[in-house]
Design a protein around this motif. Structure first.
Motif, PDB file in Angstrom:
ATOM      1  N   ALA A 191       0.833  -1.199   0.000  1.00  0.00           N
ATOM      2  CA  ALA A 191       0.000   0.000   0.000  1.00  0.00           C
ATOM      3  C   ALA A 191       0.866   1.247   0.000  1.00  0.00           C
ATOM      4  N   GLU A 192       1.932   1.236   0.817  1.00  0.00           N
ATOM      5  CA  GLU A 192       2.794   2.416   0.898  1.00  0.00           C
ATOM      6  C   GLU A 192       3.430   2.716  -0.457  1.00  0.00           C
ATOM      7  N   TYR A 193       3.921   1.668  -1.129  1.00  0.00           N
ATOM      8  CA  TYR A 193       4.594   1.903  -2.409  1.00  0.00           C
ATOM      9  C   TYR A 193       3.600   2.246  -3.504  1.00  0.00           C
ATOM     10  N   ALA A 194       2.397   1.639  -3.480  1.00  0.00           N
ATOM     11  CA  ALA A 194       1.377   2.007  -4.473  1.00  0.00           C
ATOM     12  C   ALA A 194       1.011   3.472  -4.307  1.00  0.00           C
ATOM     13  N   ASN A 195       0.932   3.944  -3.043  1.00  0.00           N
ATOM     14  CA  ASN A 195       0.619   5.350  -2.791  1.00  0.00           C
ATOM     15  C   ASN A 195       1.735   6.259  -3.283  1.00  0.00           C
ATOM     16  N   MET A 196       3.002   5.809  -3.115  1.00  0.00           N
ATOM     17  CA  MET A 196       4.122   6.620  -3.600  1.00  0.00           C
ATOM     18  C   MET A 196       4.039   6.799  -5.106  1.00  0.00           C
ATOM     19  N   ILE A 197       3.773   5.687  -5.825  1.00  0.00           N
ATOM     20  CA  ILE A 197       3.694   5.776  -7.286  1.00  0.00           C
ATOM     21  C   ILE A 197       2.522   6.662  -7.675  1.00  0.00           C
ATOM     22  N   LEU A 198       1.402   6.528  -6.928  1.00  0.00           N
ATOM     23  CA  LEU A 198       0.229   7.358  -7.229  1.00  0.00           C
ATOM     24  C   LEU A 198       0.565   8.831  -7.085  1.00  0.00           C
ATOM     25  N   MET A 199       1.260   9.190  -5.996  1.00  0.00           N
ATOM     26  CA  MET A 199       1.573  10.594  -5.775  1.00  0.00           C
ATOM     27  C   MET A 199       2.499  11.115  -6.879  1.00  0.00           C
ATOM     28  N   ALA A 200       3.433  10.257  -7.364  1.00  0.00           N
ATOM     29  CA  ALA A 200       4.308  10.676  -8.456  1.00  0.00           C
ATOM     30  C   ALA A 200       3.493  10.935  -9.721  1.00  0.00           C
ATOM     31  N   VAL A 201       2.552  10.017 -10.028  1.00  0.00           N
ATOM     32  CA  VAL A 201       1.725  10.190 -11.224  1.00  0.00           C
ATOM     33  C   VAL A 201       0.833  11.423 -11.076  1.00  0.00           C
ATOM     34  N   LEU A 202       0.304  11.641  -9.864  1.00  0.00           N
ATOM     35  CA  LEU A 202      -0.555  12.813  -9.632  1.00  0.00           C
ATOM     36  C   LEU A 202       0.233  14.101  -9.856  1.00  0.00           C
ATOM     37  N   ALA A 203       1.482  14.146  -9.372  1.00  0.00           N
ATOM     38  CA  ALA A 203       2.303  15.343  -9.581  1.00  0.00           C
ATOM     39  C   ALA A 203       2.467  15.606 -11.063  1.00  0.00           C
ATOM     40  N   VAL A 204       2.661  14.531 -11.859  1.00  0.00           N
ATOM     41  CA  VAL A 204       2.813  14.687 -13.304  1.00  0.00           C
ATOM     42  C   VAL A 204       1.520  15.207 -13.918  1.00  0.00           C
ATOM     43  N   ILE A 205       0.376  14.645 -13.484  1.00  0.00           N
ATOM     44  CA  ILE A 205      -0.905  15.056 -14.065  1.00  0.00           C
ATOM     45  C   ILE A 205      -1.222  16.505 -13.711  1.00  0.00           C
ATOM     46  N   MET A 206      -0.940  16.891 -12.454  1.00  0.00           N
ATOM     47  CA  MET A 206      -1.329  18.221 -12.004  1.00  0.00           C
ATOM     48  C   MET A 206      -0.385  19.303 -12.528  1.00  0.00           C
ATOM     49  N   PHE A 207       0.920  19.026 -12.502  1.00  0.00           N
ATOM     50  CA  PHE A 207       1.873  20.115 -12.732  1.00  0.00           C
ATOM     51  C   PHE A 207       2.740  19.917 -13.976  1.00  0.00           C
ATOM     52  N   PHE A 208       2.845  18.712 -14.509  1.00  0.00           N
ATOM     53  CA  PHE A 208       3.803  18.474 -15.591  1.00  0.00           C
ATOM     54  C   PHE A 208       3.158  17.923 -16.853  1.00  0.00           C
TER      55      PHE A 208
END
Lengths: 359, 203
Positions: free
Chosen positions: A258-275
């Protein structure tokens, strides 16, 4: 590709016409979900391997290199080991809640991916409130940690759970405010619209007008996923292992997943929101745009998020752990005022119609 | 029965079951978890009504924040179960009377006379491009903008009032100054002194 998929969907509907096609729809959704979850879990497994390798090289070590060539079978060996280990139940623990906790941690971490767009038209569902969905489902993950701490009936897990509850609630507010600025520019809470709005080259990506928000989002993402240097929930040197103390074998592995899935999610979210999500960084550059036009959008999403995933590891190898009260101060006294000020800045920029972002 | 009706009945049954379980749970933490399940069923029913914004806000605010703080408080409290169950028979008649009054009121206010299908026909289904959040925002920020702003101001006052109530004066408690702690350097705290250790003859 899309035509092939559509004919496949029609075929499933013809095979299972019961309940006005409801059953067929559920089967299609399940197939889509499996197509997402399997690669996700594989990424999680190899993310742990890359983490150990990267941090190893940063500390002038080699990292895992024994299982398979260059050690790349290490995650499989780890998974087998965790699966065959005994699950120990503390005698005074509340068994039902003790077992429910890892499920409550992993279920939201995977359910969030339902609305993440990987390319134009490639998603499981196009929800109109997908950003709110991400925040809402993401906030449920904290129950896993709180329940783990409470159901273990042990002192260190309880301390870890208390820390986690207060941290996650405070940083959710910060993340929410930081994402409000994104919503203000895009004029939508639909992730597809937010990405589509960033079309037209790097200059249109939101990290330029929202640079402080991008930094705050990344740091808050570190806290939300209990990563170093904010991993006081585990805090090996202070509270042994936090909420994980009483968990062993597969129950522990599920928390890890769960922790690592959340980390990957947050990375993808940063890309979607800002990049710029699936948009190529060479858009609007003539020759280069044509040269890279064949690259599918999903490759860009994955390549950009890989950079953020690497940042997680880099930060972990670099910084010492924060003290608990300093993290709280950072949230309430530093980040929250900055985000609120930036909301007004964005409102001003919208009124003045600045740059390519607000017109 | 259409699949939508089946889903509705499952969710409603689940909502009632979890609400009852919440009331009858002996353990306060378990009661909170049943309440969370109840919120989920309520949110799902709202999604059936095409009110996805309300549904997700319910989960975001109540499940994601309020109930987490509830659990937080419950873990800190030392709940003595015997005091909860004491005087059960003494309070039972009064409780029953209050419950009956509330049920009668709900029947009068929410009954079929006010909310029956003749008075309020079931809303028409919208198309796939219907955006609940846009419609809601249009209403909130045009027709109801003043009540909306007033509600925000009242909430702000409540926040400030709560903080003032628990805020202690500087003199009564000691506080760490974090920026001072962060800015501290080794030479401010440690004085290195070179000591010449005496030799054997000097002793």
């Amino acid at each position: 590709m899309m035509a092939l998929w559509q004919s496949f969907v029609l075929g499933v509907h013809e095979l299972m016409p019961w309940f006005d096609g409801s059953i067929a729809t559920i089967v299609i959704i399940l197939i889509k979900a499996m197509a997402l979850i399997m690669p996700l879990l594989l990424t999680v497994a190899y993310f742990t391997y890359i983490e150990r390798k990267v941090i190893g090289y940063m500390q002038l070590r080699i990292g895992p290199n024994r299982v398979g060539p260059k050690g790349w079978l290490q995650p499989i060996a780890d998974a087998l080991k965790l699966m065959t280990k005994e699950i120990i139940f503390p005698s005074k623990a509340n068994i039902y809640l003790f077992l429910l906790a890892p499920i409550l941690a992993i279920a939201p971490a995977i359910a969030v991916w339902a609305v993440i767009p990987f390319d134009e038209g490639i998603y499981i569902t196009n929800l109109d409130v997908s950003l709110l969905y991400v925040l809402a489902i993401g906030s449920i993950g904290v129950y896993g940690i709180i329940l783990a701490g409470w159901a273990s009936n042990s002192k260190y897990p309880l301390l870890g759970a208390l820390r986690s509850a207060s941290l996650l609630v405070s940083y959710e507010i910060v993340i929410g405010f930081a994402l409000v600025t994104v919503v203000m520019i895009a004029g939508s809470v639909n992730l597809n619209t937010i990405v589509a709005d960033q079309q037209g080259g790097v200059i249109n990506w939101y990290f330029i007008p929202l640079f402080p928000m991008m930094i705050i989002f990344f740091i808050s993402a570190l806290v939300e996923t209990n990563r170093a240097p904010f991993d006081v929930v585990e805090g090996e040197s202070e509270i042994v292992g936090g909420t994980h103390v009483e968990y062993s074998g597969m129950t522990f592995a599920v928390f890890f997943l769960a922790e690592y899935a959340n980390m990957i999610l947050m990375a993808v979210l940063a890309v979607i929101m800002f990049f710029g999500g699936w948009h190529s960084p060479f858009e609007g550059l003539g020759m280069l745009e044509a040269a890279f036009a064949w690259v599918p959008g999903i490759i860009w999403v994955l390549a950009k998020s890989t950079f953020f995933m690497f940042l997680y590891l880099w930060v972990r190898a670099t910084f010492p752990r924060f003290r608990y009260d300093q993290i709280m101060r950072l949230s309430w006294k530093v980040f929250l005022p900055i985000t609120i000020v930036w909301i007004f800045v964005v409102a001003l920029m919208t009124q003045l119609q600045i740059g390519p972002w607000f017109s | 029965m259409s699949s939508e009706q089946i889903i509705f009945y499952i969710l409603s049954f689940w909502f009632i079951a979890t609400s009852l379980a919440m009331i009858f749970a002996r353990n306060a933490a378990k009661a909170v978890l049943f309440l969370v399940l109840g919120f989920f069923s309520a949110a799902s029913i709202w999604i059936l009504l095409e009110a996805e914004f309300l549904a997700i806000t319910l989960i975001l605010v109540y499940v994601g924040a309020v109930m987490v703080l509830f659990l937080f408080v419950i873990k800190m409290l030392n709940i003595d179960k015997s005091t909860i169950r004491a005087k059960f028979a003494e309070y039972l008649p009064l409780g029953l009377i209050v419950a009956l009054i509330i049920i009668a009121e709900m029947f009068l206010v929410l009954g079929s006379a006010q909310f029956g299908l003749e008075v309020m026909p079931s809303p028409a289904r919208h198309g796939a491009d219907y955006s609940n959040i846009t419609v809601l925002a249009m209403q909130l920020y045009t027709t109801y903008v003043y009540p909306f702003e007033l509600a925000a101001v009242i909430l702000l006052i409540a926040i400030i009032a709560a903080i003032t109530l628990v805020h202690k004066k500087e003199a009564t408690h000691k506080k760490q100054n974090v920026s001072e702690q962060v800015n501290v350097r080794a030479k401010d705290r440690v004085r290195l002194v070179s000591i010449v250790s005496p030799t054997k003859e000097e002793k």
